[in-house]
Design a protein around this motif. Structure first.
Motif, short mmCIF file in Angstrom:
data_model
loop_
_atom_site.label_atom_id
_atom_site.label_comp_id
_atom_site.label_asym_id
_atom_site.label_seq_id
_atom_site.Cartn_x
_atom_site.Cartn_y
_atom_site.Cartn_z
N MET A 80 -3.49 -5.74 8.63
CA MET A 80 -2.64 -5.36 7.51
C MET A 80 -3.16 -5.98 6.21
N THR A 81 -3.64 -7.21 6.30
CA THR A 81 -4.17 -7.87 5.12
C THR A 81 -5.35 -7.11 4.54
N VAL A 82 -6.21 -6.62 5.41
CA VAL A 82 -7.39 -5.87 4.96
C VAL A 82 -6.97 -4.56 4.30
N VAL A 83 -5.96 -3.91 4.86
CA VAL A 83 -5.49 -2.63 4.29
C VAL A 83 -4.91 -2.87 2.90
#
Length: 55
Positions: free
Chosen positions: A1-4
């Motif tokens: 989620m952090t990467v998205v």
């Protein structure tokens, strides 16, 4: 989620850094503010109404 989220934020920053997109965004920013403000107001009033009615 952090990467998205990071990818999304990077894409938005990249798009808003281009002159053409920034100029168009500046033209419609007033209306975006008004519409999102109205939507948040409606959501807030709905929450308050449900809190009072469901009491």
């Amino acid at each position: 989620m952090t990467v998205v989220v990071f990818a999304w934020d990077t894409a938005v920053i990249f798009l808003l850094s281009t002159r053409k997109v920034r100029a168009k965004f500046t033209q419609v920013a007033y209306y975006i503010d008004k519409v999102t403000g109205a939507l948040l107001g409606v959501i807030g009033l709905t929450i308050v109404r449900k809190a009072i009615v469901d009491r």
